[in-house]
Enzyme design. Structure first.
Site, PDB file in Angstrom:
ATOM      1  N   ASP A  45       0.839  -1.385   0.177  1.00 29.97           N
ATOM      2  CA  ASP A  45      -0.083   0.064   0.136  1.00 29.97           C
ATOM      3  C   ASP A  45       1.276   1.665  -0.248  1.00 29.97           C
ATOM      4  O   ASP A  45       0.449   2.178   0.092  1.00 29.97           O
ATOM      5  CB  ASP A  45      -0.635   0.098   1.344  1.00 29.97           C
ATOM      6  CG  ASP A  45      -0.029  -0.017   2.703  1.00 29.97           C
ATOM      7  OD1 ASP A  45       1.057   0.203   2.313  1.00 29.97           O
ATOM      8  OD2 ASP A  45      -1.022  -0.019   3.663  1.00 29.97           O
ATOM      9  N   SER A  46       1.680   1.206  -0.041  1.00 37.29           N
ATOM     10  CA  SER A  46       3.207   2.366  -0.310  1.00 37.29           C
ATOM     11  C   SER A  46       2.758   3.269  -1.380  1.00 37.29           C
ATOM     12  O   SER A  46       3.547   3.733  -1.839  1.00 37.29           O
ATOM     13  CB  SER A  46       4.687   1.934  -0.534  1.00 37.29           C
ATOM     14  OG  SER A  46       4.958   0.593  -1.103  1.00 37.29           O
ATOM     15  N   ASP A  84      -1.070  -6.669  -0.588  1.00 28.17           N
ATOM     16  CA  ASP A  84      -0.925  -5.775   0.998  1.00 28.17           C
ATOM     17  C   ASP A  84      -2.967  -5.200   1.293  1.00 28.17           C
ATOM     18  O   ASP A  84      -3.473  -5.524   0.640  1.00 28.17           O
ATOM     19  CB  ASP A  84      -0.206  -4.424   1.066  1.00 28.17           C
ATOM     20  CG  ASP A  84       0.758  -4.115   2.023  1.00 28.17           C
ATOM     21  OD1 ASP A  84       0.333  -4.773   3.010  1.00 28.17           O
ATOM     22  OD2 ASP A  84       1.268  -3.197   2.266  1.00 28.17           O
ATOM     23  N   LYS A 113      -0.772  -9.844   3.481  1.00 31.27           N
ATOM     24  CA  LYS A 113      -0.904  -9.014   4.536  1.00 31.27           C
ATOM     25  C   LYS A 113      -1.208  -7.962   5.491  1.00 31.27           C
ATOM     26  O   LYS A 113      -2.123  -6.914   4.157  1.00 31.27           O
ATOM     27  CB  LYS A 113       0.774  -8.103   4.476  1.00 31.27           C
ATOM     28  CG  LYS A 113       1.913  -7.475   5.192  1.00 31.27           C
ATOM     29  CD  LYS A 113       2.865  -7.309   4.271  1.00 31.27           C
ATOM     30  CE  LYS A 113       2.764  -5.581   4.250  1.00 31.27           C
ATOM     31  NZ  LYS A 113       2.391  -4.560   4.239  1.00 31.27           N
ATOM     32  N   GLU A 115      -1.290  -5.333   8.857  1.00 29.34           N
ATOM     33  CA  GLU A 115      -0.646  -4.734   9.281  1.00 29.34           C
ATOM     34  C   GLU A 115      -1.321  -4.696  10.871  1.00 29.34           C
ATOM     35  O   GLU A 115      -2.980  -4.677  10.816  1.00 29.34           O
ATOM     36  CB  GLU A 115      -0.605  -3.106   9.182  1.00 29.34           C
ATOM     37  CG  GLU A 115      -0.115  -2.459   8.242  1.00 29.34           C
ATOM     38  CD  GLU A 115       0.102  -0.997   7.968  1.00 29.34           C
ATOM     39  OE1 GLU A 115      -0.160  -0.409   8.339  1.00 29.34           O
ATOM     40  OE2 GLU A 115       0.478  -0.764   7.472  1.00 29.34           O
ATOM     41  N   GLU A 182       9.177  -3.541  10.712  1.00 27.17           N
ATOM     42  CA  GLU A 182       9.123  -2.688  10.277  1.00 27.17           C
ATOM     43  C   GLU A 182       9.388  -1.579  11.487  1.00 27.17           C
ATOM     44  O   GLU A 182       9.051  -0.938  12.434  1.00 27.17           O
ATOM     45  CB  GLU A 182       7.797  -1.441   9.352  1.00 27.17           C
ATOM     46  CG  GLU A 182       8.537  -0.147   8.854  1.00 27.17           C
ATOM     47  CD  GLU A 182       8.126  -0.231   7.766  1.00 27.17           C
ATOM     48  OE1 GLU A 182       6.636  -1.085   7.270  1.00 27.17           O
ATOM     49  OE2 GLU A 182       7.662   1.638   7.547  1.00 27.17           O
TER      50      GLU A 182
HETATM   51  O1  KIV Z   1       3.831  -0.913   1.636  1.00 27.23           O
HETATM   52  C1  KIV Z   1       4.906  -1.249   1.685  1.00 27.23           C
HETATM   53  O2  KIV Z   1       5.252  -1.082   0.323  1.00 27.23           O
HETATM   54  C2  KIV Z   1       5.383  -2.345   2.948  1.00 27.23           C
HETATM   55  C3  KIV Z   1       6.712  -2.423   2.916  1.00 27.23           C
HETATM   56  C4  KIV Z   1       7.388  -1.419   2.914  1.00 27.23           C
HETATM   57  C5  KIV Z   1       6.487  -3.690   3.716  1.00 27.23           C
HETATM   58  O3  KIV Z   1       4.430  -2.299   3.749  1.00 27.23           O
END
Ligand code: KIV
Length: 266
Positions: A45-46, A84, A113, A115, A182
């Site tokens: 989600d970056s 994500d 993934k 959080e 992280e």
């Molecule tokens: O969103 C992302 O790119 C991440 C990574 C930095 C682990 O969560």
């Protein structure tokens, strides 16, 4: 080409072999990352920050991640593809989480993934129960930046160190197959890595994790104003790309492009 699977992630830890992951948001970077030999590619989600230009990841929607997962999946054959789960796609209820995670697998991801710590353990348990492998994410979880007061190193005091260690064990028990750590002190990441049997993947978490992940644009140095300590730039991409584009501009202005070899004859 054989796909890297969830059980293989575990084997890396058992053999003390490092796992390497990066992110991708489109088919071209998905293909480039896959060719490089990484074990995992995360549609992070970056993307809200590096693709969409937001100052944090909160505006990213499940539709955004579905779209980018479909794009990336068309370029990836070998690496394990992780999608994500963005803000609000899993917090409101377990059934919403299951539905959204399922859609991400249908879009081409092999795992998702999430959080968070013990507060999402029931969700992780259910996802794993339905065959949706989950990568956990502890420490600086960017979806909670407002609670943290910004992008800050986590687990610095004794209470938060105890909490992150407990959360890591809870996530393992709930069924996570791996765990992103992280922005935590190296010694805490080491302690967690030794305390759980699933592989830990560090980003700003020091050298003792079972693997490392960095955002692909950070590895390639696409943003010269972004210079955090935990990033190593393997290319000065900002300058390299601007220079190449400048050469294109100059060539056209000076009538050097297109040359004869770039043109079609009758
Ligand atoms: O969103 C992302 O790119 C991440 C990574 C930095 C682990 O969560």
């Amino acid at each position: 080409m054989k796909r890297i699977t969830v059980p293989q992630f575990q084997l890396f830890k058992e053999r003390s072999e490092k796992l390497v992951l990066t992110t991708a948001y489109d088919v071209t970077f998905g293909r480039l990352a896959d060719q490089s030999g990484v074990e995992g590619i995360l549609v992070g989600d970056s993307l809200g920050m590096v693709v969409q230009g937001h100052s944090d990841t909160l505006p990213v929607t499940i539709e955004d991640v579905l779209y980018h997962t479909r794009c990336v999946s068309r370029g990836v054959e070998r690496a394990h593809l992780i999608a994500d789960m963005p803000f609000l796609s899993y917090q409101a209820s377990v059934s919403i989480a299951v539905r959204n995670a399922g859609k991400l697998l249908q879009a081409g991801a092999q795992s998702v993934k999430l959080e968070g710590g013990s507060e999402i353990s029931e969700t992780i348990y259910k996802l794993a129960h339905y065959g949706i492998p989950v990568m956990g994410h502890l420490g600086l979880t960017p979806q909670k930046i407002h609670q943290f007061g910004g992008f800050k190193i986590q687990a610095r005091d004794e209470n938060s160190q105890k909490k992150i260690l407990k959360d890591a064990k809870v996530l393992e028990e709930a069924g996570c197959y791996s765990l992103v750590l992280e922005a935590v002190p190296s010694m805490i990441a080491q302690l967690i890595t030794q305390s759980v049997s699933i592989p830990t993947i560090g980003v700003g978490a020091g050298p003792y994790c079972d693997g490392q992940v960095l955002v692909i644009y950070d590895i390639l140095g696409f943003d010269k104003s972004f210079t955090p300590k935990f990033v190593k730039k393997y290319l000065n991409g900002d300058e390299a790309l601007t220079e190449s584009l400048r050469s294109f501009v100059l060539d056209v202005k000076e009538h050097k492009f297109p040359a004869q070899e770039n043109c079609f004859d009758l």
